[in-house]
Enzyme design. Sequence first.
Site, PDB file in Angstrom:
ATOM      1  CG  HIS A 359      -2.024  -0.943   1.171  1.00 31.98           C
ATOM      2  ND1 HIS A 359      -3.247  -0.676   0.597  1.00 31.98           N
ATOM      3  CD2 HIS A 359      -2.091  -2.202   1.630  1.00 31.98           C
ATOM      4  CE1 HIS A 359      -4.021  -1.745   0.718  1.00 31.98           C
ATOM      5  NE2 HIS A 359      -3.344  -2.685   1.347  1.00 31.98           N
ATOM      6  CE  LYS A 547      -5.733  14.329   0.122  1.00 29.69           C
ATOM      7  NZ  LYS A 547      -5.950  13.101  -0.618  1.00 29.69           N
ATOM      8  NE  ARG A 548      -3.741  10.530   9.898  1.00 29.98           N
ATOM      9  CZ  ARG A 548      -3.402   9.630  10.794  1.00 29.98           C
ATOM     10  NH1 ARG A 548      -4.150   8.561  10.979  1.00 29.98           N
ATOM     11  NH2 ARG A 548      -2.324   9.790  11.543  1.00 29.98           N
ATOM     12  CE  LYS A 553      -1.991  10.989   3.162  1.00 32.41           C
ATOM     13  NZ  LYS A 553      -2.649  10.148   2.149  1.00 32.41           N
ATOM     14  CB  THR A 655      -9.761   5.434  -1.179  1.00 33.15           C
ATOM     15  OG1 THR A 655      -9.215   5.776   0.099  1.00 33.15           O
ATOM     16  CG2 THR A 655      -9.155   4.136  -1.659  1.00 33.15           C
ATOM     17  CE  LYS A 659     -13.620   6.607   0.567  1.00 30.05           C
ATOM     18  NZ  LYS A 659     -12.797   6.533   1.780  1.00 30.05           N
TER      19      LYS A 659
HETATM   20  C1  GLS Z   1      -2.293   3.788   1.979  1.00 29.34           C
HETATM   21  C2  GLS Z   1      -1.896   4.732   0.857  1.00 29.34           C
HETATM   22  O1  GLS Z   1      -1.168   5.800   1.368  1.00 29.34           O
HETATM   23  C3  GLS Z   1      -3.081   5.245   0.028  1.00 29.34           C
HETATM   24  O2  GLS Z   1      -2.616   5.918  -1.100  1.00 29.34           O
HETATM   25  C4  GLS Z   1      -3.959   4.076  -0.415  1.00 29.34           C
HETATM   26  O3  GLS Z   1      -5.107   4.551  -1.078  1.00 29.34           O
HETATM   27  C5  GLS Z   1      -4.369   3.255   0.800  1.00 29.34           C
HETATM   28  C6  GLS Z   1      -5.193   2.049   0.422  1.00 29.34           C
HETATM   29  O4  GLS Z   1      -4.546   1.266  -0.527  1.00 29.34           O
HETATM   30  O5  GLS Z   1      -3.206   2.783   1.490  1.00 29.34           O
HETATM   31  N1  GLS Z   1      -1.135   3.187   2.552  1.00 29.34           N
HETATM   32  C7  GLS Z   1      -1.007   3.489   3.866  1.00 29.34           C
HETATM   33  O6  GLS Z   1      -0.111   3.081   4.610  1.00 29.34           O
HETATM   34  N2  GLS Z   1      -2.003   4.263   4.243  1.00 29.34           N
HETATM   35  C8  GLS Z   1      -2.829   4.473   3.195  1.00 29.34           C
HETATM   36  O7  GLS Z   1      -3.857   5.093   3.235  1.00 29.34           O
END
Ligand code: GLS
Length: 820
Positions: A359, A547-548, A553, A655, A659
Amino acid sequence: MIDKQFEKEEFKKSVKENVKFLYRKTLEEATQEQIFQAVSYTVKDVIIDNWLKSQKAYEKQDPKIVYYMSMEFLMGRALGNNLINLGAYGEVKEALEELGLDINCIEDQEPDPALGNGGLGRLAACFLDSLATLNYCAYGCGIRYRYGMFKQEIRDGYQVEAPDNWLKNGYPFELRRPEYAKEVHFGGYVRVEWDPVKNENKFIHEGYQAVKAVPYDMPITGYNNDVVNTLRIWDAEPIVDFNLDSFDKGDYHNAVEQENLARTIVEVLYPNDNHMAGKELRLKQQYFFVSASLQAAIAKYKKTHDDITKLHEKVVFQMNDTHPTVAVAELMRILIDEEGLGWDQAWDITTKCCAYTNHTIMSEALEKWPIELFSRLLPRVYQIIEEINRRFILEIQQKYPGNFEKIKKMAIIYDGQVKMAHLAIVAGYSVNGVARLHTEILKNQELKDFYEMMPEKFNNKTNGITQRRFLAHGNPLLADWVTDKIGPDWITDLSQLSKLKVYADDEKALQEFMTIKFKNKERLAKYILEHNGVEVDPHSIFDIQVKRLHEYKRQLLNILHVIYLYNQIKAHPEMDFYPRTFIFGAKASAAYARAKKIIKLINCVADVVNNDASINGKLKVVFIENYRVSNAEIIFAAADVSEQISTASKEASGTGNMKFMLNGAPTLGTMDGANVEIVQEVGEENAFIFGMSSDQIINYENNGGYDPDFIYNTDPEIRQVLMQLINGTFSSDTEMFRDIYNSLLDKRNMPRPDQYFILGDFRSYAEAQKRVEEAYKDEKRWAKMALLNTACSGKFTSDRTIQEYVDDIWHLDKVVVKEN
Ligand code: GLS
């Protein structure tokens, strides 16, 4: 068709009875929270019938089961979602109205089960929804953290973390299953004993501390198909009632330590996204839930099958990132030490049962454990990993004789560390990335050596989201409109949305679409007023980044651009400028100081901008406190612009971007993660793309040559913005944002100043923002863009993603639960 239980009178009666039994109160006397509990129990009653029915069907049909192993499940509230999936939301809403109750208020009583950080955990939740809806038998396996993701409070502009005691009032949608409890062992040593019968060594783990893992099951309802799957999350309890003879033997210390271990192990979710903290307790958490889940899965298999060597025909373990990768070695341990198989047979089964999803490529997220810690905590498991590593190195040597570089780069154990991603790739039969670009970067950069050695394992599964929560539940106005236009099939077949394309030039439809958007903006404005005390104008452009908080980001790029706009408006008051509301929502990891400073900066800029009468309210900045699944639903529905501005190559998928798109917000973004595929679906003319490509970024990273100083020296407007960080414009303390300023310019920064290329992309971003404004001013053009975003978002349903996992990796069987 509505179940009898949701027949209104029946339902109302049940709610009243539950209030009476649970609280000895009448409906009038009960609090909203108590009514929420009562309503939930009524709903759970219906679900339990379907749960039993699903169980029966599974027993009869004996389908292959996927165990989705994840440290995180960011479920969000269950009540509303369950009602949507049971097809009873409307009826229940009416029934509650007849009782004088507002369903929104009742839903608001539910705590957000926030057992996850961000995208990764929410993805797991969407996947469970899709698996149940697509009639596949699946278990989510995770941890029942007593405290989920912290609650974020903003005090004096700073993030302050408060504990999330989500279990305080008891959670109605869980079921304790003590009969399935398992023991998990930590520490101790391995005694080797010769087995004269089998003519081989036996490995006996002794002197360990034991914890009892007790599962709690949460129902996962499919949409309108009576399927109810299970999210099984494990709680830890001291073993006392298993063998409390330690006291008798005088082993007081050991008994107390076991008690402590049980108390601490599931206490809290680590609040890091894309970052490994490297804490011993975290490895304990990982092994704890993995071991318990595997034991339960194998026990379940053995109940109805007698040949363990065929495990892979009925079971697959999907490892959600490297966090549960210790599963590989634990499965080997169970097969060898408990089932009595030889190494080769055990390896053959393990490598047919385990698959791995990557991920992230963020290097600080890659899990590596010191050998010392690992072998001390999990001595037998460590032995097994050593053996896996020894054999793998032989394979490398065979394939690349004399090439020690390869060993250095690919070994599972190297330089005193256990590398979990390497273990997952070596033992998994599938390795997938989460968006096309991400998978390509894995193959050609990050995991290049592994791809060269075992290309057949690598595949892509672009992420998706569930439309049941993020449209049907989160945006009821738009959901109804869509159903009105194209019928209800989109709820389980999101590709149907493409039928909306015929309305792209239909003025009436466009008007309706934008009226809904406006109402959703009013709903968000009300939320913001109630929760932040800030008044925002729903006529302004709602430009949203939620987002986080992470430097990659680039919330910083966004807020620096706000400062730039502010300067522009101040310098040219007569300038034509369409009013904008910049909305942020983000939690920073509690230990991530710079991320927290960026939150403070956003709030300081908000203070200045929002209170400057001279700009006539043309700009507003809002930081929404405690961004989480429940308010996310309101936020996506109200967005005009979706900010997806990560440094290209860094966001594996994203993701939230999906949305926003589903809810009709065009993307303002870089060619990163799934943005690339979003643009491909909707067309470049319906998105606002800017910035360096991932190739350019990677080239700079590998070869150097990026010079933020040059930009600073040659672009006076950018320089002005940066100077304002340290000249008292946004804080009387001129040192307040020095670290942020330095992060962009100071040559001592490792690996380089402005690691995420904020200055490099600034002009391109500002120019894209200008295009947003131009497009928005043209009402018809904007409406068409917005509608086309919804119409083209069909690909991004997690139903599609799950079907791809099933076809290419899991090979599950469809199960029928609902008789027609
Ligand atoms: C993450 C990625 O940073 C995101 O880009 C991704 O959409 C998500 C789900 O696959 O996984 N990996 C991570 O460690 N946190 C995330 O949200």
